[in-house]
Design a protein around this motif. Structure first.
Motif, PDB file in Angstrom:
ATOM      1  N   ASN A 133       1.088  -1.279  -0.024  1.00 34.51           N
ATOM      2  CA  ASN A 133      -0.143   0.082   0.337  1.00 34.51           C
ATOM      3  C   ASN A 133       0.925   0.970   0.181  1.00 34.51           C
ATOM      4  O   ASN A 133       0.231   2.255  -0.100  1.00 34.51           O
ATOM      5  CB  ASN A 133      -1.231   0.182   1.015  1.00 34.51           C
ATOM      6  CG  ASN A 133      -2.455  -1.059   0.675  1.00 34.51           C
ATOM      7  OD1 ASN A 133      -2.822  -0.758   0.635  1.00 34.51           O
ATOM      8  ND2 ASN A 133      -2.058  -2.264   1.473  1.00 34.51           N
ATOM      9  N   LYS A 134       2.177   0.877  -0.206  1.00 38.28           N
ATOM     10  CA  LYS A 134       3.173   2.349  -0.217  1.00 38.28           C
ATOM     11  C   LYS A 134       3.266   2.969  -1.845  1.00 38.28           C
ATOM     12  O   LYS A 134       2.363   1.981  -3.141  1.00 38.28           O
ATOM     13  CB  LYS A 134       4.737   2.090  -0.108  1.00 38.28           C
ATOM     14  CG  LYS A 134       4.681   1.330   1.765  1.00 38.28           C
ATOM     15  CD  LYS A 134       6.420   1.402   1.591  1.00 38.28           C
ATOM     16  CE  LYS A 134       5.927   1.130   3.387  1.00 38.28           C
ATOM     17  NZ  LYS A 134       8.215   0.409   3.641  1.00 38.28           N
ATOM     18  N   VAL A 135       3.077   4.049  -1.873  1.00 40.40           N
ATOM     19  CA  VAL A 135       3.321   5.138  -3.539  1.00 40.40           C
ATOM     20  C   VAL A 135       4.514   3.977  -4.232  1.00 40.40           C
ATOM     21  O   VAL A 135       5.754   4.016  -3.890  1.00 40.40           O
ATOM     22  CB  VAL A 135       3.703   6.235  -3.204  1.00 40.40           C
ATOM     23  CG1 VAL A 135       3.589   6.283  -4.991  1.00 40.40           C
ATOM     24  CG2 VAL A 135       2.116   7.057  -3.136  1.00 40.40           C
ATOM     25  N   MET A 136       4.330   2.999  -5.416  1.00 37.91           N
ATOM     26  CA  MET A 136       5.286   2.634  -6.177  1.00 37.91           C
ATOM     27  C   MET A 136       5.235   3.143  -7.010  1.00 37.91           C
ATOM     28  O   MET A 136       5.110   3.875  -8.643  1.00 37.91           O
ATOM     29  CB  MET A 136       4.487   0.852  -6.750  1.00 37.91           C
ATOM     30  CG  MET A 136       5.448   0.517  -6.936  1.00 37.91           C
ATOM     31  SD  MET A 136       4.494  -0.725  -7.352  1.00 37.91           S
ATOM     32  CE  MET A 136       3.328  -1.569  -7.909  1.00 37.91           C
ATOM     33  N   VAL A 137       6.437   3.375  -7.390  1.00 33.67           N
ATOM     34  CA  VAL A 137       7.040   3.766  -8.694  1.00 33.67           C
ATOM     35  C   VAL A 137       7.845   2.932  -9.935  1.00 33.67           C
ATOM     36  O   VAL A 137       8.882   2.511  -9.505  1.00 33.67           O
ATOM     37  CB  VAL A 137       7.932   5.646  -8.432  1.00 33.67           C
ATOM     38  CG1 VAL A 137       8.754   6.270  -9.556  1.00 33.67           C
ATOM     39  CG2 VAL A 137       7.628   6.193  -7.941  1.00 33.67           C
ATOM     40  N   ARG A 138       7.753   2.919 -10.979  1.00 40.09           N
ATOM     41  CA  ARG A 138       8.795   2.232 -11.635  1.00 40.09           C
ATOM     42  C   ARG A 138       8.741   2.606 -12.768  1.00 40.09           C
ATOM     43  O   ARG A 138       7.636   2.752 -13.744  1.00 40.09           O
ATOM     44  CB  ARG A 138       8.199   0.803 -11.529  1.00 40.09           C
ATOM     45  CG  ARG A 138       7.457  -0.509 -10.897  1.00 40.09           C
ATOM     46  CD  ARG A 138       8.330  -1.000 -10.494  1.00 40.09           C
ATOM     47  NE  ARG A 138       8.546  -1.561  -8.723  1.00 40.09           N
ATOM     48  CZ  ARG A 138       8.684  -1.384  -7.743  1.00 40.09           C
ATOM     49  NH1 ARG A 138       8.486   0.127  -6.853  1.00 40.09           N
ATOM     50  NH2 ARG A 138       8.482  -1.996  -6.978  1.00 40.09           N
ATOM     51  N   GLY A 139       9.317   3.705 -12.825  1.00 46.32           N
ATOM     52  CA  GLY A 139       9.759   3.404 -14.630  1.00 46.32           C
ATOM     53  C   GLY A 139       8.913   4.988 -14.194  1.00 46.32           C
ATOM     54  O   GLY A 139       8.637   5.955 -14.069  1.00 46.32           O
ATOM     55  N   SER A 140       8.161   5.576 -16.088  1.00 44.29           N
ATOM     56  CA  SER A 140       6.918   5.626 -16.216  1.00 44.29           C
ATOM     57  C   SER A 140       6.149   5.959 -15.728  1.00 44.29           C
ATOM     58  O   SER A 140       4.952   6.227 -15.446  1.00 44.29           O
ATOM     59  CB  SER A 140       6.701   6.136 -17.478  1.00 44.29           C
ATOM     60  OG  SER A 140       7.608   5.996 -17.910  1.00 44.29           O
ATOM     61  N   LEU A 141       6.090   4.646 -14.762  1.00 44.51           N
ATOM     62  CA  LEU A 141       4.291   4.900 -13.711  1.00 44.51           C
ATOM     63  C   LEU A 141       4.550   4.961 -12.461  1.00 44.51           C
ATOM     64  O   LEU A 141       5.540   4.076 -11.699  1.00 44.51           O
ATOM     65  CB  LEU A 141       4.272   3.445 -14.053  1.00 44.51           C
ATOM     66  CG  LEU A 141       3.092   2.515 -13.055  1.00 44.51           C
ATOM     67  CD1 LEU A 141       2.293   3.177 -13.530  1.00 44.51           C
ATOM     68  CD2 LEU A 141       3.014   0.552 -12.964  1.00 44.51           C
ATOM     69  N   THR A 142       3.779   5.119 -11.923  1.00 42.92           N
ATOM     70  CA  THR A 142       3.006   5.740  -9.953  1.00 42.92           C
ATOM     71  C   THR A 142       2.001   5.498 -10.267  1.00 42.92           C
ATOM     72  O   THR A 142       1.330   6.120 -10.628  1.00 42.92           O
ATOM     73  CB  THR A 142       3.495   7.111 -10.601  1.00 42.92           C
ATOM     74  OG1 THR A 142       4.329   7.795 -10.646  1.00 42.92           O
ATOM     75  CG2 THR A 142       3.135   7.621  -8.817  1.00 42.92           C
ATOM     76  N   MET A 143       1.664   4.088  -8.813  1.00 44.11           N
ATOM     77  CA  MET A 143       0.854   3.814  -8.181  1.00 44.11           C
ATOM     78  C   MET A 143       0.628   4.887  -6.869  1.00 44.11           C
ATOM     79  O   MET A 143       1.891   4.066  -6.537  1.00 44.11           O
ATOM     80  CB  MET A 143       1.241   2.727  -8.733  1.00 44.11           C
ATOM     81  CG  MET A 143       0.681   1.927 -10.245  1.00 44.11           C
ATOM     82  SD  MET A 143       0.624   0.286 -10.177  1.00 44.11           S
ATOM     83  CE  MET A 143      -1.119  -0.220 -10.012  1.00 44.11           C
TER      84      MET A 143
END
Length: 233
Positions: A133-143
């Motif tokens: 449930n933490k903010v996740m950043v994968r390259g151009s993706l943010t969730m």
């Protein structure tokens, strides 16, 4: 008490299913055609909708399309026994699940509870202390799971509960393959069975949404006969 909208032109189904859902503690609103349901939804949205596909005035597909223009609330389709094309089209248009007629009312209740539980976790941050449930950043993706927010290259992407959970599961471990069975476990409770086609349709819908903001999006890779993989840039 969750509010469930049941939309079907079969009055026997409306009566029997609404009685079952009310006995399970849900508040139920019934409509016998798509237009009546849409008119009511424009005033106040339910927590979930269960839609028949073939209805007068406005069918389930058209109603779903209009709903997805303004809401990501969970939607379950009721489909006829042999309408595989309708099932696939419904999932690609943004339905979260489908149940075939004739159906077990217990199965429908479990599908409803499964989707509502996942929606509640995403909406309230019920397990906010976990890694998932933490903010996740994968390259151009943010969730951002607690806000149910997704951006790709800083552009907002609106996802249903099921689409969000599948993308989150893939992006958590870039380069690692997730089988369809593993993705089913993410999106549905253990007691709810769905077939491979359901997962494939959700993935196609997910790709389409991401390509709507970036025509070159290719981060979700299909490994035929194995599953799917998220490749970080």
């Amino acid at each position: 008490m969750s509010r469930i909208a049941l939309v079907d032109d079969d009055r026997n189904i409306l009566t029997s299913v609404s009685m079952t859902l009310e006995a399970e503690g849900f508040q139920v609103e019934t409509y016998n055609d798509g237009q009546s349901a849409l008119d009511a939804f424009n005033k106040r949205l339910p927590d979930m909708a269960v839609l028949d596909i073939k209805m007068p005035r406005m069918d389930g597909m058209d109603l779903l399309q209009r709903l997805r223009q303004k809401t990501t609330m969970p939607v379950i389709f009721l489909t006829s026994k042999d309408d595989e094309i309708d099932e696939v089209l419904g999932l690609r248009m943004g339905a979260d699940d489908y149940v075939k007629k004739p159906f077990s009312q217990r199965l429908l209740v479990e599908r409803i509870r499964s989707l509502l539980r996942r929606q509640e976790v995403l909406a309230t941050g019920e397990v906010a202390t976990t890694e998932e449930n933490k903010v996740m950043v994968r390259g151009s993706l943010t969730m951002d799971p607690l806000r149910h927010a997704v951006t790709w290259k800083e552009k907002d992407v609106t996802l249903t509960v099921t689409e969000f959970l599948l993308l989150q599961a893939l992006a958590q471990r870039p380069g690692f393959v997730k089988s369809r069975d593993q993705l089913m476990d993410v999106a549905y409770d253990d007691q709810v069975y769905v077939d491979d086609r359901t997962i494939d349709s959700h993935i196609k819908r997910l790709r389409k949404k991401l390509r709507s903001v970036d025509s070159e999006f290719s981060a979700i890779e299909t490994l035929y006969g194995i599953g799917y993989r998220y490749n970080e840039e």
